[in-house]
Design a protein around this motif. Structure first.
Motif, PDB file in Angstrom:
ATOM      1  N   GLY A 113       0.804  -1.273  -0.033  1.00 44.09           N
ATOM      2  CA  GLY A 113      -0.005  -0.097  -0.156  1.00 44.09           C
ATOM      3  C   GLY A 113       0.770   1.129   0.057  1.00 44.09           C
ATOM      4  N   TYR A 114       1.802   1.272   0.896  1.00 41.85           N
ATOM      5  CA  TYR A 114       2.851   2.501   0.912  1.00 41.85           C
ATOM      6  C   TYR A 114       3.543   2.542  -0.566  1.00 41.85           C
ATOM      7  N   SER A 115       4.017   1.522  -1.011  1.00 41.78           N
ATOM      8  CA  SER A 115       4.556   1.566  -2.430  1.00 41.78           C
ATOM      9  C   SER A 115       3.498   2.078  -3.356  1.00 41.78           C
ATOM     10  N   ARG A 116       2.427   1.674  -3.540  1.00 41.46           N
ATOM     11  CA  ARG A 116       1.370   2.290  -4.406  1.00 41.46           C
ATOM     12  C   ARG A 116       1.244   3.496  -4.378  1.00 41.46           C
ATOM     13  N   TYR A 117       1.058   4.167  -3.131  1.00 43.45           N
ATOM     14  CA  TYR A 117       0.759   5.518  -2.606  1.00 43.45           C
ATOM     15  C   TYR A 117       2.162   6.282  -3.246  1.00 43.45           C
ATOM     16  N   TYR A 118       3.141   5.774  -2.799  1.00 50.20           N
ATOM     17  CA  TYR A 118       4.304   6.672  -3.080  1.00 50.20           C
ATOM     18  C   TYR A 118       4.485   6.782  -4.590  1.00 50.20           C
ATOM     19  N   ASN A 119       4.420   5.613  -5.261  1.00 52.98           N
ATOM     20  CA  ASN A 119       4.457   5.593  -6.864  1.00 52.98           C
ATOM     21  C   ASN A 119       3.606   6.533  -7.621  1.00 52.98           C
ATOM     22  N   LYS A 120       2.349   6.581  -6.887  1.00 54.17           N
ATOM     23  CA  LYS A 120       1.188   7.231  -7.498  1.00 54.17           C
ATOM     24  C   LYS A 120       1.271   8.829  -7.385  1.00 54.17           C
ATOM     25  N   TYR A 121       1.638   9.139  -5.964  1.00 53.71           N
ATOM     26  CA  TYR A 121       1.493  10.621  -5.637  1.00 53.71           C
ATOM     27  C   TYR A 121       2.819  11.309  -5.553  1.00 53.71           C
ATOM     28  N   ILE A 122       3.802  10.488  -5.048  1.00 54.05           N
ATOM     29  CA  ILE A 122       5.044  11.226  -4.677  1.00 54.05           C
ATOM     30  C   ILE A 122       6.230  11.131  -5.651  1.00 54.05           C
ATOM     31  N   ASN A 123       6.436   9.878  -6.273  1.00 58.32           N
ATOM     32  CA  ASN A 123       7.550   9.274  -7.109  1.00 58.32           C
ATOM     33  C   ASN A 123       6.846   9.730  -8.490  1.00 58.32           C
ATOM     34  N   VAL A 124       6.638  10.874  -8.881  1.00 55.82           N
ATOM     35  CA  VAL A 124       6.075  11.219 -10.187  1.00 55.82           C
ATOM     36  C   VAL A 124       7.041  12.311 -11.027  1.00 55.82           C
ATOM     37  N   ARG A 125       6.982  12.250 -12.352  1.00 55.59           N
ATOM     38  CA  ARG A 125       7.937  13.266 -13.004  1.00 55.59           C
ATOM     39  C   ARG A 125       7.374  14.733 -12.941  1.00 55.59           C
ATOM     40  N   LYS A 126       6.221  14.931 -13.043  1.00 55.71           N
ATOM     41  CA  LYS A 126       5.547  16.313 -12.805  1.00 55.71           C
ATOM     42  C   LYS A 126       4.971  16.390 -11.518  1.00 55.71           C
ATOM     43  N   GLY A 127       5.448  16.460 -10.527  1.00 54.71           N
ATOM     44  CA  GLY A 127       4.985  16.442  -9.161  1.00 54.71           C
ATOM     45  C   GLY A 127       3.888  17.640  -8.711  1.00 54.71           C
ATOM     46  N   GLY A 128       2.865  17.358  -8.002  1.00 56.65           N
ATOM     47  CA  GLY A 128       2.073  18.218  -7.631  1.00 56.65           C
ATOM     48  C   GLY A 128       1.865  18.247  -6.046  1.00 56.65           C
ATOM     49  N   LEU A 129       0.876  18.994  -5.408  1.00 54.85           N
ATOM     50  CA  LEU A 129       0.773  19.183  -3.902  1.00 54.85           C
ATOM     51  C   LEU A 129      -0.277  17.973  -3.801  1.00 54.85           C
ATOM     52  N   GLY A 130      -1.001  17.135  -4.512  1.00 56.69           N
ATOM     53  CA  GLY A 130      -1.775  15.976  -4.013  1.00 56.69           C
ATOM     54  C   GLY A 130      -1.499  15.250  -2.972  1.00 56.69           C
ATOM     55  N   GLY A 131      -0.176  14.411  -3.345  1.00 53.99           N
ATOM     56  CA  GLY A 131       0.265  13.559  -2.429  1.00 53.99           C
ATOM     57  C   GLY A 131       0.552  14.014  -0.991  1.00 53.99           C
ATOM     58  N   ILE A 132       1.503  15.269  -1.021  1.00 52.61           N
ATOM     59  CA  ILE A 132       1.627  15.920   0.291  1.00 52.61           C
ATOM     60  C   ILE A 132       0.547  16.301   0.959  1.00 52.61           C
TER      61      ILE A 132
END
Length: 83
Positions: free
Chosen positions: A41-60
Motif C-alpha cells: 500500500g505504501y509503495s502504491r501510494y508513493y509511486n502514484k503521488y510522490i514519485n512522479v515526473r511532474k509533481g504536485g501538491l496532491g500527495g503531500i
C-alpha cells in the motif's frame, strides 16, 4: 471472452458481496502478511503521488490532511471538555 480470474487474485473492489466471506478467508492475516500488505500500500501510494515526473501538491496534501484528522481524533476528548 475475458480470462477467468481466481477469487484469490481478485481486487477488493471487484469482489461481489456474496463472495466477500470467501475472499476474506483467503487473505493472509499473519503478521508477515499484514506487513506485506502495508508495504504494498505504501509503495502504491508513493509511486502514484510522490514519485512522479511532474509533481504536485496532491500527495503531500493528502498526508497532511490525514495527519490533521488523526491528531484531532486523538485530542478530541481534551478539546471537547472546553465546549
Amino acid at each position: 471472452l475475458p480470462a477467468a480470474v481466481l477469487l484469490k487474485d481478485t481486487k477488493l473492489m471487484d469482489v461481489k458481496l456474496g463472495q466477500l466471506g470467501t475472499w476474506l478467508s483467503m487473505r493472509d492475516f499473519t503478521p508477515g502478511g499484514i506487513l506485506g500488505a502495508l508495504q504494498r500500500g505504501y509503495s502504491r501510494y508513493y509511486n502514484k503521488y510522490i514519485n512522479v515526473r511532474k509533481g504536485g501538491l496532491g500527495g503531500i496534501s493528502m498526508v497532511l490532511a490525514g495527519y490533521i484528522v488523526l491528531s484531532y481524533m486523538w485530542s478530541y476528548s481534551h478539546v471537547s471538555k472546553y465546549k
